[in-house]
Write an enzyme that holds these catalytic residues in place. Sequence first.
Site, PDB file in Angstrom:
ATOM      1  N   VAL A 129      48.210  46.864  63.523  1.00  0.00           N
ATOM      2  CA  VAL A 129      47.293  47.485  62.559  1.00  0.00           C
ATOM      3  C   VAL A 129      47.529  46.877  61.189  1.00  0.00           C
ATOM      4  O   VAL A 129      48.660  46.867  60.699  1.00  0.00           O
ATOM      5  CB  VAL A 129      47.515  49.021  62.505  1.00  0.00           C
ATOM      6  N   ALA A 135      51.222  46.919  57.188  1.00  0.00           N
ATOM      7  CA  ALA A 135      50.856  46.719  58.589  1.00  0.00           C
ATOM      8  C   ALA A 135      51.922  47.337  59.487  1.00  0.00           C
ATOM      9  O   ALA A 135      52.999  47.730  59.010  1.00  0.00           O
ATOM     10  CB  ALA A 135      50.743  45.228  58.900  1.00  0.00           C
ATOM     11  N   LYS A 136      51.646  47.461  60.748  1.00  0.00           N
ATOM     12  CA  LYS A 136      52.662  47.851  61.736  1.00  0.00           C
ATOM     13  C   LYS A 136      52.172  47.405  63.095  1.00  0.00           C
ATOM     14  O   LYS A 136      50.969  47.295  63.323  1.00  0.00           O
ATOM     15  CB  LYS A 136      52.864  49.376  61.733  1.00  0.00           C
ATOM     16  N   GLY A 137      53.114  47.172  63.999  1.00  0.00           N
ATOM     17  CA  GLY A 137      52.745  46.817  65.359  1.00  0.00           C
ATOM     18  C   GLY A 137      53.586  47.601  66.337  1.00  0.00           C
ATOM     19  O   GLY A 137      54.638  48.143  65.975  1.00  0.00           O
ATOM     20  N   ASP A 154      61.576  46.338  63.942  1.00  0.00           N
ATOM     21  CA  ASP A 154      61.586  47.796  63.763  1.00  0.00           C
ATOM     22  C   ASP A 154      62.350  48.344  64.977  1.00  0.00           C
ATOM     23  O   ASP A 154      63.058  47.574  65.649  1.00  0.00           O
ATOM     24  CB  ASP A 154      60.143  48.326  63.670  1.00  0.00           C
TER      25      ASP A 154
END
Length: 426
Positions: free
Chosen positions: A64, A109-111, A150
């Site tokens: 995202v 952002a993050k995934g 992460d």
Amino acid sequence: MTTASYKNYSALEAAELRVREAGEWLKLEDGLIETIVAPRRIIEVAIPFRRDDGSRDQLTGWRVHHNTTRGPAKGGIRYHHEVNREEVIALAMGMSLKTAIANLPLGGAKGGVCFNPKDYSIGEIERITRRYVSEISSFLGPDKDVPAPDVGTNSQIMAWIMDQYSTGVGHATPGVVTGKPIELGGSLGRESATGRGVVEAAALMLGKMGASLQGKKIAIQGYGQVGSWAARLAAARGALIVGLSDVGGTIHSAAGLDLVAIDKAFREGARSVCDTGVGDVVARGVAGSTAVFALDCDIVMPCALGDAVGEEEANNMKAKLVVEGANGPLTPTADLIMAEKGIIVIPDVYANAGGVTCSYLEQCQNFAHLTWDEDEVNARVIDLMRAAFERFYAFAQESKLPNRLAASVLGVKTIADAHRMRGLHP
Ligand code: NAD
């Protein structure tokens, strides 16, 4: 919208409401808040891959890009069996606020990929990572989107991401990820940066109260990358780590736990702080891990997963200061109880920004083909964290807003200003 109405909202609803509440406080014009709330891009991908036994399997992954108005998207990739689309959006939104509050020229952002890495071999994890990167690679790049580790991912996985992307574009591109191994252009100091920032945040807030870390009793949930460094660095500044917990439970010592002995036990194979033989075991198991929040101490640092402190933990808390090392460790209900009890909370979007700050320094080194020594990186992380704290603290004082809302307002204002200056295409 008041904070009281956050009770029982999901992580995404609460994140969105916090941004909207900030927008209302700022009286944002012209529907700008909708542009700030909406993710720029949500990429959902199927990840087919081969298991070691030759069979075909398939997972789902997301990336995202929440806000990219101030710079390239930036945020970690999580491998966890409970990660889902909504959680990834909420975490990406948090990254947009975090980079804005830290005043870094980056977006958010993050995934995530939904699986438990513990159930897969190294070879399978490599194949999953490479296929995930192939599926999202046209949206990655040093000027587009730069992932980082992460929960459930590490420097080896970042190396595979760098290799897979580099193979696609035809040249080595270290700047496509941060948190890489040092040999591939990673930065010294990255391992300790988030914990270093957490401790600095505590010291800066105590400083404003005319106090210091010297002699303060601290209880920490999580003894991973964030929690263990927070413990070591706080102890080095004169604090007593009186409680620690992880998936195995909680340990306690009123005189301060021997961290050197704990680290030695981990090197020799201990799987949990409860197996190190240090301190008294207060409670065992994942459920027992929350006992750390009820210990007699001055400061609590939740450094494990989100939603760790709920109603019961908040009611039992004796500390006067909470520093959020993890992302979203306090539920909205816990937040209300903190306010009622007068417990000061340093919110995640500032408190754990040391990690992304060091990632930004890694990007700077990659762009300039430079390597800084560890002392230089650590000093720059501290300088940037201090500058961000002064900005955040001054705003919270001036606006008289509670810390979490003050941080949200500052983040949303920084993003809104950038949107206004860029204008609206076409
Ligand atoms: P990690 O995997 O290195 O360590 C996690 C620790 O939490 C371990 O000690 C584990 O035993 C414990 N833990 C996990 N699940 C638990 C549970 N259900 N109950 C109790 N303890 C549990 O992870 P990390 O990198 O230290 O990250 C911790 C948190 O900090 C996450 O919320 C992450 O998003 C956040 N964070 C990390 C960084 C970073 O640079 N690593 C940066 C910003 C925020």
